[in-house]
Write an enzyme that holds these catalytic residues in place. Structure first.
Site, mmCIF file in Angstrom:
data_model
loop_
_atom_site.group_PDB
_atom_site.id
_atom_site.type_symbol
_atom_site.label_atom_id
_atom_site.label_comp_id
_atom_site.label_asym_id
_atom_site.label_seq_id
_atom_site.Cartn_x
_atom_site.Cartn_y
_atom_site.Cartn_z
ATOM 1 N N HIS A 131 57.523 35.683 32.259
ATOM 2 C CA HIS A 131 58.702 34.846 32.094
ATOM 3 C C HIS A 131 58.550 33.564 32.918
ATOM 4 O O HIS A 131 58.003 33.600 34.012
ATOM 5 C CB HIS A 131 59.941 35.589 32.601
ATOM 6 C CG HIS A 131 60.237 36.833 31.839
ATOM 7 N ND1 HIS A 131 59.567 38.012 32.086
ATOM 8 C CD2 HIS A 131 61.101 37.094 30.830
ATOM 9 C CE1 HIS A 131 60.022 38.946 31.256
ATOM 10 N NE2 HIS A 131 60.945 38.417 30.479
ATOM 11 N N ASP A 178 34.461 25.898 42.385
ATOM 12 C CA ASP A 178 34.063 24.644 41.732
ATOM 13 C C ASP A 178 33.525 23.625 42.731
ATOM 14 O O ASP A 178 32.528 22.945 42.455
ATOM 15 C CB ASP A 178 35.282 24.054 41.003
ATOM 16 C CG ASP A 178 34.971 22.706 40.367
ATOM 17 O OD1 ASP A 178 33.988 22.626 39.607
ATOM 18 O OD2 ASP A 178 35.706 21.735 40.624
#
Lengths: 150, 150, 150, 150, 150, 150
Positions: free
Chosen positions: B77, B126
């Site tokens: 949600h 990364d």
């Protein structure tokens, strides 16, 4: 030729103000249909489509699409959906998609239900387009809308 | 081979209905770890990585990731987070990331805390991957979850 | 206390320039694991989870997550993925997720493969968290990375 | 050179906690200006721009941008905007954009109003850049901010 | 009052066709300024802002914003940026933000550079607004644009 | 009841690999229709709708929606669209939306054209729903698809 815009405010795009509306429990249900040819219906039913389980992927995409309605539809308000359910039912001639969206908020959820249906139907189109060149999406409409005080 | 789906509703993806749950103050904390080799730890600690300040970028990415949890996790949600905090702590063997998310709402925020951790750890990966080829992310888990009435 | 930043460029976040790199066919595969208790493994295997078919939803979420890597990881380049595949395999003690991402481009796709794994694992966490309070995500790592000239 | 970060918490990025703040009706208005040369003003006023109706597209883009503020600004909270209005008024020397955003929530909406203005002005820049090489955006500021108890 | 639109195609919003343009190496640099009062400049310089390291967060937000330009500006094309760099330099009276964006593609990157600047400046505004009520963003403009054959 | 999934790979969702396909100039056109009652047609034609200029907002939303197709449709590839055009034409009984999308790439753009149509039609629905309770979206289909070597 189109005339100079904005001489006054008529016709200016705007999100309507819902700040004065009461928090209510709201629900909306929409449906739509995509026609498939007989061979495609058979392949979907046997889960033999190359891209995967068409009905399941479409249902999940529809739920996710409904949550992003306010990003897609410029004048929609962002809402906190309390539930979204998408059902894709295979018939002899295609798939009927139904979406119910609920929220507690200041404005209705019909656009969320409709967007859930449309994204589910587009996903079916995408997954079947390698084998079916005549699909048509039709009868996309709101079937129920309710609200009740908390 | 996978059988025909949707004979009944069992197994259909759906967002659970939280419309009946009460508004509560909710909090969750999650953590995780990324291993770095000794040289990478040294470079991160001295802020010598070519892509920039690893820990700061990771913390910011984690906060932003936590806010987008409901876009990434299909059946989550959307929530109004009242606070997100991500802490990336350099150790002798890597970085421990911790994320706390708070909201006032009808459902818990553990997925937001976990997503904040995961996006922070992916960002570290990364930023260090040019110099470290053996990083592993592990021990990502919920460490605390609370709720209290308003 | 943290000192004044930006006395020079050291440590400034930046996307590395890939403009000089050649277009190559690139692929990367990553994997990761989420531990589930025995009862949860049984429920997932029998597709009895209240939120739906855990492995299928996770695979779809992982594919979609991989496509959004550059939005989540601040210094990642946007890429045109030519293929993403996510496989969630149930074992006796949890689920192993594997993601392969391919592209033709100027930079590698390892972050896309890792993001696909992480979003798939987070989705499994979300779908099982009502019944399993001890899940841990671990061993998320790159297993293969290739590039070849066109 | 930049020193090691995170010796203590000073300077760590964080979303401030608004969980203790009361729900209030909040509004903010921001404005900004983009200079256009005389020929561009004439073309916009006559709706002769190749890319379309500049002011209308800018207003719609501004509304949509305001709704996405928390995705763009790392430490902004997601809000449920009850209204957004963007007005782009053509003058003799450019366009003045004004945005008003309203919400009922725990934190102010000035960033949403400012983001609405900036996205509208950037859109005007994009639509006029083929014919005007000297546009400058200036005087972007908050002009009003109010809150009141419910 | 605004007249009926779409009597002919004049004024209809459209993305210009870049399909016939050649792939070129393209670069653009934009800049802008946000004024801060003396006390705010001091706090930013000493990294004492409650929300964190203002210049670093702004630079990261600017990079991420530049990558999302085509989502924000309706008629912009999606591009594969090969590099984005954002530099926020503190002066005696505020912060000057500069953004350079590069791509290899069929259309220019000035909107990406400008969007990077604007999102960086908005982020500074957000991080300083608790202590500075008179900030103004100004002088946002393109400073350089180049293209060259591959 | 739905059976255990993933006994083998049949039915697993996957993005098809387009890495081996050649770069071609591709185009697709799709259309669809939304029925409006006579009073709504009159109001749209006179630009008297409270939410603004229906056809223009719908066209812009359609363009933006087409650019986000790969986010909405799980197994679609991200593409670099070189042009998107959406045309909403008012008729005596509703609005016909047409969308053409072009790209140079390794896979077709029919889903982008269809998504542009659907988002345009949903936007019309949203803008007219206050006055028209019987709108139906129908006949959404691909009308043309071409590709040619570069």
């Amino acid at each position: 030729m189109k005339k100079l815009t904005h001489i006054d405010d008529t016709g200016r795009a705007n999100m309507v103000d819902v700040g004065h509306k009461s928090q209510q429990s709201r629900s909306a249900t929409a449906e739509g249909f995509i026609s498939l040819n007989a061979e495609t219906v058979k392949l979907v039913g046997e889960n033999q489509m190359k891209k995967g389980d068409v009905l399941t992927v479409a249902e999940i995409a529809g739920i996710q699409g409904a949550k992003r309605t306010s990003e897609l539809i410029p004048l929609c308000h962002n809402l906190l959906l309390t539930k979204v359910e998408v059902n894709c039912a295979l018939t002899a001639s295609g798939v009927k998609a139904t979406c119910t969206a609920n929220c507690i908020g200041q404005t209705g959820v019909e656009m969320e239900a409709l967007t859930g249906v449309q994204v589910a139907l587009l996903t079916i189109y995408d997954m079947c387009k390698a084998v079916d060149k005549s699909m048509v999406i039709s009868n996309v409409r709101l079937t129920e809308k309710t609200k009740s005080d908390l």
